[in-house]
Design a protein around this motif. Structure first.
Motif, short mmCIF file in Angstrom:
data_model
loop_
_atom_site.label_atom_id
_atom_site.label_comp_id
_atom_site.label_asym_id
_atom_site.label_seq_id
_atom_site.Cartn_x
_atom_site.Cartn_y
_atom_site.Cartn_z
N UNK A 119 -62.58 -45.30 -17.15
CA UNK A 119 -62.13 -46.64 -16.79
C UNK A 119 -62.99 -47.78 -17.31
N UNK A 120 -64.21 -47.47 -17.78
CA UNK A 120 -65.19 -48.55 -18.01
C UNK A 120 -64.96 -49.35 -19.29
N UNK A 121 -64.79 -48.70 -20.40
CA UNK A 121 -64.67 -49.44 -21.65
C UNK A 121 -64.72 -48.48 -22.83
N UNK B 171 -52.86 -46.28 -25.01
CA UNK B 171 -52.58 -45.78 -23.67
C UNK B 171 -51.10 -45.94 -23.31
N UNK B 172 -50.45 -46.91 -23.89
CA UNK B 172 -49.06 -47.29 -23.53
C UNK B 172 -48.87 -47.24 -22.01
N UNK B 173 -49.91 -47.69 -21.31
CA UNK B 173 -49.83 -47.67 -19.85
C UNK B 173 -49.14 -48.94 -19.34
N UNK B 174 -48.68 -48.88 -18.13
CA UNK B 174 -47.92 -49.99 -17.58
C UNK B 174 -48.27 -50.16 -16.11
N UNK B 175 -48.60 -51.39 -15.72
CA UNK B 175 -48.84 -51.64 -14.30
C UNK B 175 -47.51 -51.67 -13.58
N UNK B 176 -47.40 -50.98 -12.47
CA UNK B 176 -46.12 -50.95 -11.75
C UNK B 176 -46.34 -51.44 -10.31
N UNK B 177 -45.35 -52.16 -9.80
CA UNK B 177 -45.48 -52.67 -8.43
C UNK B 177 -45.09 -51.56 -7.43
N UNK B 178 -45.15 -51.92 -6.16
CA UNK B 178 -44.95 -50.91 -5.11
C UNK B 178 -43.57 -50.25 -5.21
N UNK C 208 -57.34 -50.65 -22.43
CA UNK C 208 -56.85 -49.36 -22.93
C UNK C 208 -55.54 -49.48 -23.72
N UNK C 209 -54.81 -50.56 -23.50
CA UNK C 209 -53.56 -50.74 -24.25
C UNK C 209 -53.82 -50.74 -25.76
#
Ligand code: GLY
Length: 380
Positions: A56-58, A120-127, A115-116
Motif C-alpha cells: 500500500x505504501x508506494x 492496478x485498474x482498481x476502482x473505489x466503490x461505495x457501500x 497504483x492506477x
C-alpha cells in the motif's frame, strides 16, 4: 568433483521454482530438502497473488518485483500444469479491500491514487456497489477498493505440481535429508555439503532457498543472513467459499475461497521463534474479524487451523543474489509475506545469475544479500 551443476538447498516454492528454472536452462540440478517438499511456509500459505493489496505504501523496487512476478504467473502455472499434469487452481477472482468504517477509506484512496499508474485498474466503490460485488459482507461496510488484477493459487497444490514438474524435467529431488551438518566451498571445484541422512553431496554451485532457517548459514559463509521467522496463524471455514466471491482484505485479516469449498482466513504476524503451533489468541482474533466482516460467520468455529513461519528480513524485502566474494553461492531467501507470488520472478533472477548475467541491476541491486552489512561507500 561436481555431482550436479547446481545444488538447491531447500524444497519450498522458491527452491523448487529456482530448480525448475535452472533445469530448463540446461543445468543438472539437485534439490536437497531437510523434510518434505513444501512442508513449511509454502505449504501453509493462502496463495494470494496480490501485489497491490500487499504494497500500500508506494512504488519501490519490491513492488516492481511483485508486479513482474504477477505478470509471469499465468505462463508459470500453465507450464507447471502442462509438465506435471496437475492442477494448481489459479483463480482470477480479483480482490476487494474493504473499509468497515469511513476512516478505513483513506488508505484505500491513497493506494489507488498511485497504483492506477501501475496497471492496478482498481476502482473505489461505495457501500452499495460493494454489496453488489460481495453480498455477504457486513451491512455497515463503508466502501472498498476493487482490484480485478489480483488472483490466487492453492499453494500446497502448486508446490506438489512444481515438485512433479521438476521430477519430470530431470531434477534430482532429495527429500527428508535431515539438517545440513557441513558446508564447504572448494575453490575452483564448487561446493560440498553434508546432511544428517544423506552424507556428502557436491555440486558446481549452491542456491540457498532455506526460508526462515537461512540465518544459520552464516556459520559457513562470510555473510550474516538476517532472516528470522514470523509466524502466520491461519484457519479455514469448510464449505463457506461459495459465499465469498473475491479475495477480501481488511486492515486486520484476509479471506480467500478455495476450490475445495474452504474459506481460508489469515493471518497473524507473531514472533514465536520456530514454534509452529496455533494459539487460542491467534485464531480467536481471526474468528472475531471473520464475524465482523461476514456476519454469517459470527459464532462459527473454523474447522481447521495451522501456522507457517514466514522468512522475514529487516526491511521486508527478500535477499536474492550471490554471496560477496563467494560467487559459487547464491542466496534466494527472506520472501516474507510474498513467497508464492515472488517464485517466478525469483527463479528468473536466479537463472540469470547462474547464466552469468548481472541480474540484480534491474532492481537497482535492492535485494543484494549483503545490503544490511555492507560498509557505507563500499561498491555493489
Ligand atoms: N501473504 C499473506 C501472509 O503472509 O499472510
Amino acid at each position: 568433483m561436481a555431482g550436479s551443476d547446481v545444488l538447491v538447498v531447500g524444497g519450498g516454492i522458491i527452491g523448487l521454482a529456482a530448480a525448475w528454472e535452472a533445469a530448463k536452462r540446461g543445468f543438472r540440478v539437485t534439490v536437497v530438502e531437510k523434510e518434505g517438499f513444501g512442508g513449511q511456509a509454502s505449504g501453509a500459505a493462502a496463495g494470494m497473488l496480490a501485489p497491490y493489496s500487499e504494497n500500500p505504501e508506494g512504488p519501490d523496487p519490491f513492488f516492481r518485483l511483485c508486479l513482474d512476478s504477477l505478470s509471469m504467473y499465468p505462463e508459470f502455472v500453465r507450464e507447471i500444469e502442462e509438465t506435471s499434469g496437475m492442477d494448481a487452481e489459479l483463480r482470477r477472482t480479483g480482490s476487494l479491500g474493504v473499509a468497515l468504517h469511513e476512516a478505513d477509506l483513506l488508505p484505500l484512496l491513497s493506494r489507488s491514487a498511485w497504483q492506477l499508474a501501475y496497471g492496478a485498474s482498481c476502482e473505489l466503490v461505495d457501500a452499495d456497489a460493494l454489496r453488489r460485488l460481495e453480498p455477504r459482507l457486513a451491512a455497515g461496510a463503508a466502501g472498498g477498493l476493487w482490484c480485478p488484477a489480483e488472483s490466487h493459487v492453492q499453494a500446497p497444490k502448486l508446490v506438489r505440481a512444481l515438485e512433479e514438474a521438476c521430477r519430470r524435467s530431470g531434477v534430482a529431488l532429495l527429500g527428508n535429508a535431515g539438517d545440513v551438518t557441513d558446508f564447504e566451498i572448494v575453490r575452483e571445484a564448487g561446493v560440498s555439503l553434508a546432511t544428517e541422512r544423506l552424507g556428502k553431496l557436491s555440486a558446481g554451485r549452491a542456491v540457498l532457498c532455506t526460508g526462515a532457517w537461512s540465518a544459520s548459514w552464516a556459520r559457513w559463509l562470510p555473510l550474516s543472513i538476517p532472516v528470522h521467522p514470523v509466524r502466520g496463524q491461519i484457519c479455514a471455514y469448510e464449505g463457506a467459499a461459495s459465499e465469498v466471491r473475491h479475495m477480501v482484505f481488511s486492515s486486520q485479516a484476509y479471506w480467500v475461497g478455495k476450490n475445495d469449498g474452504s474459506l481460508v482466513c489469515g493471518a497473524s504476524e507473531d514472533v514465536a521463534g520456530f514454534e509452529r503451533s496455533v494459539t487460542a489468541q491467534g485464531i480467536g482474533r481471526l474468528t472475531r474479524w471473520s464475524g465482523r466482516m461476514f456476519p454469517f460467520l459470527a459464532g462459527v468455529g473454523p474447522l481447521r487451523s495451522w501456522a507457517g513461519l514466514r522468512p522475514a528480513t529487516r526491511d521486508g524485502w527478500p535477499l536474492i543474489g550471490p554471496v560477496p566474494e563467494v560467487p559459487e553461492v547464491i542466496v534466494a531467501a527472506g520472501h516474507y509475506r510474498n513467497g508464492i507470488l515472488l517464485s517466478p520472478a525469483t527463479a528468473a533472477l536466479v537463472g540469470d545469475m547462474l547464466d552469468g548475467k548481472g541480474a540484480g541491476a534491474a532492481y537497482g541491486n535492492a535485494f543484494a544479500p549483503d545490503r544490511f552489512t555492507r560498509r557505507k561507500g563500499a561498491a555493489g
